[in-house]
Motif scaffolding. Structure first.
Motif, PDB file in Angstrom:
ATOM      1  N   THR A  41      -3.693  -3.676  -7.754  1.00 57.27           N
ATOM      2  CA  THR A  41      -3.834  -4.917  -6.993  1.00 57.27           C
ATOM      3  C   THR A  41      -3.550  -4.665  -5.526  1.00 57.27           C
ATOM      4  O   THR A  41      -2.992  -3.642  -5.146  1.00 57.27           O
ATOM      5  N   ASN A  42      -3.928  -5.645  -4.707  1.00 60.12           N
ATOM      6  CA  ASN A  42      -3.539  -5.684  -3.300  1.00 60.12           C
ATOM      7  C   ASN A  42      -3.966  -4.432  -2.525  1.00 60.12           C
ATOM      8  O   ASN A  42      -3.228  -3.923  -1.682  1.00 60.12           O
ATOM      9  N   ALA A  43      -5.158  -3.919  -2.820  1.00 58.88           N
ATOM     10  CA  ALA A  43      -5.634  -2.720  -2.118  1.00 58.88           C
ATOM     11  C   ALA A  43      -5.851  -3.025  -0.637  1.00 58.88           C
ATOM     12  O   ALA A  43      -6.465  -4.024  -0.281  1.00 58.88           O
ATOM     13  N   ARG A  44      -5.338  -2.160   0.229  1.00 62.36           N
ATOM     14  CA  ARG A  44      -5.449  -2.315   1.671  1.00 62.36           C
ATOM     15  C   ARG A  44      -5.748  -0.960   2.308  1.00 62.36           C
ATOM     16  O   ARG A  44      -5.084   0.028   2.005  1.00 62.36           O
ATOM     17  N   ILE A  45      -6.744  -0.936   3.194  1.00 64.73           N
ATOM     18  CA  ILE A  45      -7.072   0.304   3.885  1.00 64.73           C
ATOM     19  C   ILE A  45      -6.528   0.248   5.303  1.00 64.73           C
ATOM     20  O   ILE A  45      -6.501  -0.820   5.930  1.00 64.73           O
ATOM     21  N   SER A  46      -6.051   1.365   5.816  1.00 68.75           N
ATOM     22  CA  SER A  46      -5.453   1.410   7.146  1.00 68.75           C
ATOM     23  C   SER A  46      -6.501   1.114   8.215  1.00 68.75           C
ATOM     24  O   SER A  46      -7.705   1.297   7.981  1.00 68.75           O
ATOM     25  N   PRO A  47      -6.081   0.658   9.389  1.00 69.94           N
ATOM     26  CA  PRO A  47      -7.053   0.321  10.443  1.00 69.94           C
ATOM     27  C   PRO A  47      -8.006   1.453  10.801  1.00 69.94           C
ATOM     28  O   PRO A  47      -9.162   1.198  11.142  1.00 69.94           O
ATOM     29  N   ASP A  48      -7.543   2.713  10.717  1.00 71.58           N
ATOM     30  CA  ASP A  48      -8.427   3.839  11.056  1.00 71.58           C
ATOM     31  C   ASP A  48      -9.249   4.320   9.860  1.00 71.58           C
ATOM     32  O   ASP A  48     -10.028   5.275   9.973  1.00 71.58           O
ATOM     33  N   GLY A  49      -9.078   3.675   8.711  1.00 70.52           N
ATOM     34  CA  GLY A  49      -9.857   4.023   7.534  1.00 70.52           C
ATOM     35  C   GLY A  49      -9.440   5.302   6.848  1.00 70.52           C
ATOM     36  O   GLY A  49     -10.132   5.787   5.947  1.00 70.52           O
ATOM     37  N   ALA A  50      -8.284   5.867   7.208  1.00 67.36           N
ATOM     38  CA  ALA A  50      -7.883   7.172   6.677  1.00 67.36           C
ATOM     39  C   ALA A  50      -7.033   7.076   5.410  1.00 67.36           C
ATOM     40  O   ALA A  50      -6.971   8.037   4.635  1.00 67.36           O
ATOM     41  N   THR A  51      -6.378   5.936   5.190  1.00 68.05           N
ATOM     42  CA  THR A  51      -5.410   5.834   4.108  1.00 68.05           C
ATOM     43  C   THR A  51      -5.593   4.526   3.351  1.00 68.05           C
ATOM     44  O   THR A  51      -5.778   3.468   3.955  1.00 68.05           O
ATOM     45  N   LEU A  52      -5.538   4.610   2.045  1.00 70.89           N
ATOM     46  CA  LEU A  52      -5.639   3.436   1.183  1.00 70.89           C
ATOM     47  C   LEU A  52      -4.298   3.229   0.487  1.00 70.89           C
ATOM     48  O   LEU A  52      -3.701   4.184  -0.018  1.00 70.89           O
ATOM     49  N   ALA A  53      -3.825   1.997   0.458  1.00 69.00           N
ATOM     50  CA  ALA A  53      -2.594   1.670  -0.254  1.00 69.00           C
ATOM     51  C   ALA A  53      -2.902   0.583  -1.274  1.00 69.00           C
ATOM     52  O   ALA A  53      -3.731  -0.299  -1.032  1.00 69.00           O
ATOM     53  N   PHE A  54      -2.248   0.654  -2.415  1.00 68.93           N
ATOM     54  CA  PHE A  54      -2.437  -0.369  -3.439  1.00 68.93           C
ATOM     55  C   PHE A  54      -1.218  -0.387  -4.358  1.00 68.93           C
ATOM     56  O   PHE A  54      -0.393   0.544  -4.355  1.00 68.93           O
ATOM     57  N   LEU A  55      -1.088  -1.450  -5.137  1.00 70.27           N
ATOM     58  CA  LEU A  55       0.003  -1.588  -6.093  1.00 70.27           C
ATOM     59  C   LEU A  55      -0.526  -1.242  -7.479  1.00 70.27           C
ATOM     60  O   LEU A  55      -1.591  -1.717  -7.893  1.00 70.27           O
ATOM     61  N   TYR A  56       0.256  -0.420  -8.200  1.00 64.40           N
ATOM     62  CA  TYR A  56      -0.200   0.093  -9.486  1.00 64.40           C
ATOM     63  C   TYR A  56       0.954   0.014 -10.491  1.00 64.40           C
ATOM     64  O   TYR A  56       2.076   0.430 -10.190  1.00 64.40           O
ATOM     65  N   PRO A  57       0.698  -0.513 -11.700  1.00 63.19           N
ATOM     66  CA  PRO A  57       1.799  -0.664 -12.668  1.00 63.19           C
ATOM     67  C   PRO A  57       2.144   0.651 -13.363  1.00 63.19           C
ATOM     68  O   PRO A  57       1.267   1.361 -13.846  1.00 63.19           O
ATOM     69  N   ILE A  58       3.430   0.953 -13.374  1.00 59.30           N
ATOM     70  CA  ILE A  58       3.947   2.103 -14.114  1.00 59.30           C
ATOM     71  C   ILE A  58       5.169   1.621 -14.888  1.00 59.30           C
ATOM     72  O   ILE A  58       6.110   1.073 -14.302  1.00 59.30           O
ATOM     73  N   ASP A  59       5.138   1.783 -16.204  1.00 67.97           N
ATOM     74  CA  ASP A  59       6.237   1.332 -17.076  1.00 67.97           C
ATOM     75  C   ASP A  59       6.552  -0.145 -16.858  1.00 67.97           C
ATOM     76  O   ASP A  59       7.726  -0.553 -16.830  1.00 67.97           O
ATOM     77  N   GLY A  60       5.515  -0.945 -16.664  1.00 66.80           N
ATOM     78  CA  GLY A  60       5.700  -2.390 -16.599  1.00 66.80           C
ATOM     79  C   GLY A  60       6.102  -2.945 -15.252  1.00 66.80           C
ATOM     80  O   GLY A  60       6.291  -4.160 -15.121  1.00 66.80           O
ATOM     81  N   ARG A  61       6.212  -2.074 -14.222  1.00 66.84           N
ATOM     82  CA  ARG A  61       6.582  -2.558 -12.889  1.00 66.84           C
ATOM     83  C   ARG A  61       5.588  -2.002 -11.867  1.00 66.84           C
ATOM     84  O   ARG A  61       5.115  -0.867 -12.000  1.00 66.84           O
ATOM     85  N   LEU A  62       5.310  -2.806 -10.844  1.00 62.19           N
ATOM     86  CA  LEU A  62       4.368  -2.373  -9.824  1.00 62.19           C
ATOM     87  C   LEU A  62       4.993  -1.313  -8.925  1.00 62.19           C
ATOM     88  O   LEU A  62       6.123  -1.463  -8.455  1.00 62.19           O
ATOM     89  N   ASN A  63       4.253  -0.246  -8.697  1.00 60.07           N
ATOM     90  CA  ASN A  63       4.635   0.803  -7.765  1.00 60.07           C
ATOM     91  C   ASN A  63       3.649   0.794  -6.601  1.00 60.07           C
ATOM     92  O   ASN A  63       2.474   0.426  -6.758  1.00 60.07           O
ATOM     93  N   LEU A  64       4.111   1.215  -5.440  1.00 59.49           N
ATOM     94  CA  LEU A  64       3.254   1.320  -4.270  1.00 59.49           C
ATOM     95  C   LEU A  64       2.656   2.724  -4.220  1.00 59.49           C
ATOM     96  O   LEU A  64       3.384   3.713  -4.258  1.00 59.49           O
ATOM     97  N   VAL A  65       1.324   2.779  -4.161  1.00 58.26           N
ATOM     98  CA  VAL A  65       0.637   4.059  -4.095  1.00 58.26           C
ATOM     99  C   VAL A  65      -0.072   4.162  -2.744  1.00 58.26           C
ATOM    100  O   VAL A  65      -0.800   3.249  -2.351  1.00 58.26           O
ATOM    101  N   VAL A  66       0.175   5.257  -2.034  1.00 65.83           N
ATOM    102  CA  VAL A  66      -0.482   5.527  -0.750  1.00 65.83           C
ATOM    103  C   VAL A  66      -1.404   6.721  -0.958  1.00 65.83           C
ATOM    104  O   VAL A  66      -0.953   7.836  -1.248  1.00 65.83           O
ATOM    105  N   HIS A  67      -2.714   6.484  -0.820  1.00 67.15           N
ATOM    106  CA  HIS A  67      -3.729   7.500  -1.105  1.00 67.15           C
ATOM    107  C   HIS A  67      -4.383   7.957   0.196  1.00 67.15           C
ATOM    108  O   HIS A  67      -4.964   7.160   0.933  1.00 67.15           O
TER     109      HIS A  67
END
Length: 260
Positions: A41-67
């Motif tokens: 959920t809540n996928a957001r791309i950085s202003p320069d388009g280089a990095t994507l962040a999103f929330l991802y469930p692990i063991d029942g809780r949302l984790n922040l993933v920076v790709h």
């Protein structure tokens, strides 16, 4: 190009999260699958388009993933203690702002259970995490300069009313820093949490709204059972509506004509 990259990554993530169910019929899917959190959920791309962040469930809780798109690598930031991720947004190419929720107990005249939020910044390069809302200093108390007194943390800290796109080092946040039911607006540095008061509090105003030019333009709330609404006109003057005027305004019907 930025939108195309974000769309491609999002489609890939959706494909990964749904592939396990795609080839199964309704009778084959366990009931527990319908109670799972969203794949991401809540996928957001950085202003320069280089990095994507999103929330991802692990063991029942949302984790922040920076790709990182160039290297296709992920950094995973788990929830902090009893705090859970709520939403996030980029302040600039290097700084990700996120809201976290928690349940707490406030000790006043009696113990009160509360639902609260915290606003936190993450520098994706240094990995530094910075709480952005600092307790306000109590004014007018006696004591030494060293032993300053501070209010407790504000209960709701994540009401960002403007991201100030022309000023990537600051955001505007509305909050009640001194627990007087009157909200002020802080201009907060996203790197340090230092701030200045951008709009002072006014009796009966608990909500502030900024316009598309990032000017604080409207405030509303209540005082002693009465609604309050104030707004800044084009000349910069603050004007107010009383209860009767607000009631009349709420009864206004607007009809839009669509040209042939």
């Amino acid at each position: 190009m930025k939108a195309k990259v974000a769309c491609t990554v999002a489609i890939a993530l959706i494909s990964c999260s749904t592939a396990s169910w795609a080839e199964q019929g309704p009778a084959d899917i366990p009931a527990a699958a319908f109670a799972q959190l969203n794949g991401f959920t809540n996928a957001r791309i950085s202003p320069d388009g280089a990095t994507l962040a999103f929330l991802y469930p692990i063991d029942g809780r949302l984790n922040l993933v920076v790709h990182t798109l160039a290297t296709k690598t992920n950094a995973v930031i788990p929830p902090i203690g009893g705090l859970d991720f709520n939403w996030m947004e980029w302040a600039n190419n290097d700084t990700l702002i996120f809201s976290m929720t928690l349940s707490a107990v406030r000790d006043g005249f009696f113990m009160v259970e509360t639902e609260e939020t915290r606003l936190i910044a993450l520098n994706i390069n240094s990995k530094k995490v910075t709480p952005l809302i600092k307790p306000a200093e109590v004014k007018g108390r006696t004591g030494s300069r060293v032993a300053k007194e501070y209010y407790a943390e504000a209960q709701i800290q994540d009401d960002v009313i403007s991201w100030l796109p022309d000023d990537p080092d600051h955001i505007l946040v509305s909050l009640d820093e001194d627990f007087d039911a009157r909200y002020e607006v802080r201009k907060v540095n996203v790197h340090t949490g230092s701030y200045s008061i951008y709009r002072k509090s006014i009796d009966g105003i608990q909500n502030w709204i900024a316009d598309q030019a990032n000017e604080v333009r409207l405030g509303y709330g209540y005082r002693l059972g009465e609604q309050r609404l104030i707004f800044k006109d084009a000349a910069g003057e603050w004007l107010g509506l009383d209860d009767e005027e607000m009631q009349e305004a709420s009864n206004i019907s607007v009809t839009f004509e669509v040209p042939d």
